[in-house]
Design a protein around this motif. Structure first.
Motif, mmCIF file in Angstrom:
data_model
loop_
_atom_site.group_PDB
_atom_site.id
_atom_site.type_symbol
_atom_site.label_atom_id
_atom_site.label_comp_id
_atom_site.label_asym_id
_atom_site.label_seq_id
_atom_site.Cartn_x
_atom_site.Cartn_y
_atom_site.Cartn_z
ATOM 1 N N LEU A 159 -8.481 -6.565 4.338
ATOM 2 C CA LEU A 159 -8.588 -5.062 4.786
ATOM 3 C C LEU A 159 -10.400 -5.369 5.194
ATOM 4 O O LEU A 159 -10.625 -4.141 6.064
ATOM 5 C CB LEU A 159 -8.829 -4.460 3.467
ATOM 6 N N ASN A 160 -11.067 -5.844 4.927
ATOM 7 C CA ASN A 160 -12.476 -6.011 5.362
ATOM 8 C C ASN A 160 -12.546 -6.277 6.986
ATOM 9 O O ASN A 160 -13.280 -5.699 7.600
ATOM 10 C CB ASN A 160 -13.437 -6.798 4.686
ATOM 11 N N LYS A 217 -11.264 -3.000 8.524
ATOM 12 C CA LYS A 217 -12.465 -2.179 8.430
ATOM 13 C C LYS A 217 -13.681 -2.535 9.613
ATOM 14 O O LYS A 217 -14.266 -1.806 10.312
ATOM 15 C CB LYS A 217 -13.246 -2.456 7.080
ATOM 16 N N SER A 236 -7.404 1.939 3.254
ATOM 17 C CA SER A 236 -6.604 0.714 3.464
ATOM 18 C C SER A 236 -5.543 0.411 4.284
ATOM 19 O O SER A 236 -5.317 -0.367 5.081
ATOM 20 C CB SER A 236 -6.411 0.008 2.035
ATOM 21 N N ASN A 280 -6.634 0.490 7.757
ATOM 22 C CA ASN A 280 -7.370 -1.026 8.223
ATOM 23 C C ASN A 280 -6.323 -1.924 8.496
ATOM 24 O O ASN A 280 -6.452 -2.629 9.350
ATOM 25 C CB ASN A 280 -8.226 -1.230 7.139
ATOM 26 N N VAL A 301 -5.231 5.001 -1.896
ATOM 27 C CA VAL A 301 -5.637 3.739 -1.239
ATOM 28 C C VAL A 301 -6.787 3.886 0.043
ATOM 29 O O VAL A 301 -7.209 3.009 0.555
ATOM 30 C CB VAL A 301 -4.288 3.219 -0.423
ATOM 31 N N LEU A 324 0.742 -1.266 -0.004
ATOM 32 C CA LEU A 324 0.021 -0.009 0.076
ATOM 33 C C LEU A 324 0.906 1.210 -0.045
ATOM 34 O O LEU A 324 0.573 2.476 -0.697
ATOM 35 C CB LEU A 324 -0.953 -0.091 1.321
ATOM 36 N N ASP A 376 -6.294 -10.242 -0.117
ATOM 37 C CA ASP A 376 -6.213 -8.688 0.313
ATOM 38 C C ASP A 376 -7.425 -8.002 0.721
ATOM 39 O O ASP A 376 -7.490 -7.426 1.717
ATOM 40 C CB ASP A 376 -5.074 -7.889 -0.380
ATOM 41 N N PHE A 377 -8.376 -8.349 -0.176
ATOM 42 C CA PHE A 377 -9.665 -7.586 0.014
ATOM 43 C C PHE A 377 -10.396 -7.966 1.286
ATOM 44 O O PHE A 377 -10.989 -7.335 1.994
ATOM 45 C CB PHE A 377 -10.609 -7.865 -1.076
#
Length: 354
Positions: free
Chosen positions: A82-83, A86, A45, A48, A42, A32, A78-79
């Motif tokens: 990051l969730n 979050k 992100s 998070n 970004v 990132l 990675d998604f």
């Protein structure tokens, strides 16, 4: 916002699965940062992923550490990672930071009677099971000796209403008085006056689910409804320190000595007007217990993660933007601000109809 340390705390460095999870955070943080250096946006992100990394450093329980590590290592991409970050941003950090300190604190009723002796005031005003903010403040004042637990300043209204207290303050020029407030460690808005099926209840349920995964299974029951006003969750504070505490700018760190804490803050200047150490005391440990070390530890961990990850700074910016802005950008630049505003309204119990 501060980059993640290169390594986990020394006590964890021989635990391969923890080191592996932390390395996943470091890898994504580096990626990132490279994207940011190229001028790419970004969004949240970076915050998070740093939340997850700093949780490994500061989560206050072994169960919490295990949960965070397991969640990191179970992410397929990675998604998903990051969730998870979050989720902690929304339902851990915001649970302490959002809206706290922004609503005027209720004061005692204007017609409160006067007393000659402190003992008479205590007998007449102590409430066995506080059901409201005002009742919680009455009990906290009695337990805390009608003083701010940090600065030692006497509650101005109590000095006016109790002749013995008034005489005490007048007799010593070193003593000071100031308006005080009843500060909640877990916000009273988190778990009180929640209607079944409401957005506020859904928000609270997710926040308590996080606490349970951290090993605090008893917290939802301990702070359910009016129990949020229990003495273990409140303390008497002057407004300045109350605001710093609610905004995660200052926190209490245990010293190893029972009920004695060292104050830490995001910057040295914050601590200038406060003592280095604070000791909680009570005239009756059974009926008037001091603030919970568990609650304070959860708050302290949240404050440190919020500060170092940049989450607190971003939340503060949103509040400023929400207060200063009157219209939304037609090009979509205000989308994140709108998302944040909707989240705040839902957390406060409003139903959003699209």
């Amino acid at each position: 916002m501060t980059s993640l340390p290169a390594k986990v705390p020394e006590r964890l460095r021989n635990r391969a699965h923890i080191v592996s999870a932390y390395d996943i955070c470091l890898r994504l943080e580096k990626s990132l940062q490279q994207a940011t250096d190229k001028g790419e946006d970004v969004g949240k992100s970076m915050i998070n992923i740093r939340i997850l990394g700093y949780l490994i450093h500061f989560v206050p329980t072994d169960q919490g550490l295990k949960t965070v590590v397991d969640e990191i290592t179970s992410c397929k991409d990675d998604f998903a990672l990051l969730n998870v970050g979050k989720m902690y941003y929304d339902h851990y950090i915001r649970a302490f930071r959002a809206n706290k300190g922004r609503i005027p604190t209720p004061s005692n009723h204007a017609s409160r009677p006067s007393f000659d002796k402190i003992a008479d005031m205590m007998k007449a005003t102590i409430v066995e099971a506080p059901q409201s903010h005002v009742e919680a403040k009455k009990n906290a004042l009695i337990r805390d000796g009608y003083r701010c637990v940090v600065t030692g300043k006497y509650d101005a209204r109590s000095v006016k209403d109790i002749r013995e207290l008034n005489d005490l303050v007048l007799s010593d020029p070193r003593l000071r008085r100031e308006v005080t407030q009843c500060a909640h460690i877990f916000a009273e808005s988190t778990n009180s006056s929640i209607e079944p099926g409401s957005a506020k209840r859904n928000y609270a349920a997710t926040m308590w689910a996080v606490m349970t995964r951290f090993g605090h299974e008893k917290l939802p029951a301990e702070l359910n409804g009016s129990k949020v006003h229990r003495l273990e969750n409140v303390m008497t504070l002057v407004p300045g320190f109350h605001a710093d505490f609610d905004q995660l700018t200052v926190w209490f760190v245990p010293t190893g000595e029972e009920n004695k804490y060292k104050l830490e803050a995001t910057e040295t200047l914050v601590l200038r007007d406060y003592p280095e150490y604070v000791t909680f005391t009570t005239p009756d440990p059974v009926n008037l217990p001091v603030p919970s070390p568990t609650y304070l530890a959860i708050h302290a961990a949240c404050a440190k993660v919020a500060h170092l990850s940049g989450a607190a700074e971003r939340i503060d910016k949103f509040y400023r933007d929400m207060e200063d802005g009157t219209t939304l950008d037609p090009n979509g630049a205000s989308a994140e601000l709108l998302e944040h505003a909707i989240f705040e309204l839902q957390a406060a119990g409003y139903k959003i109809i699209v």
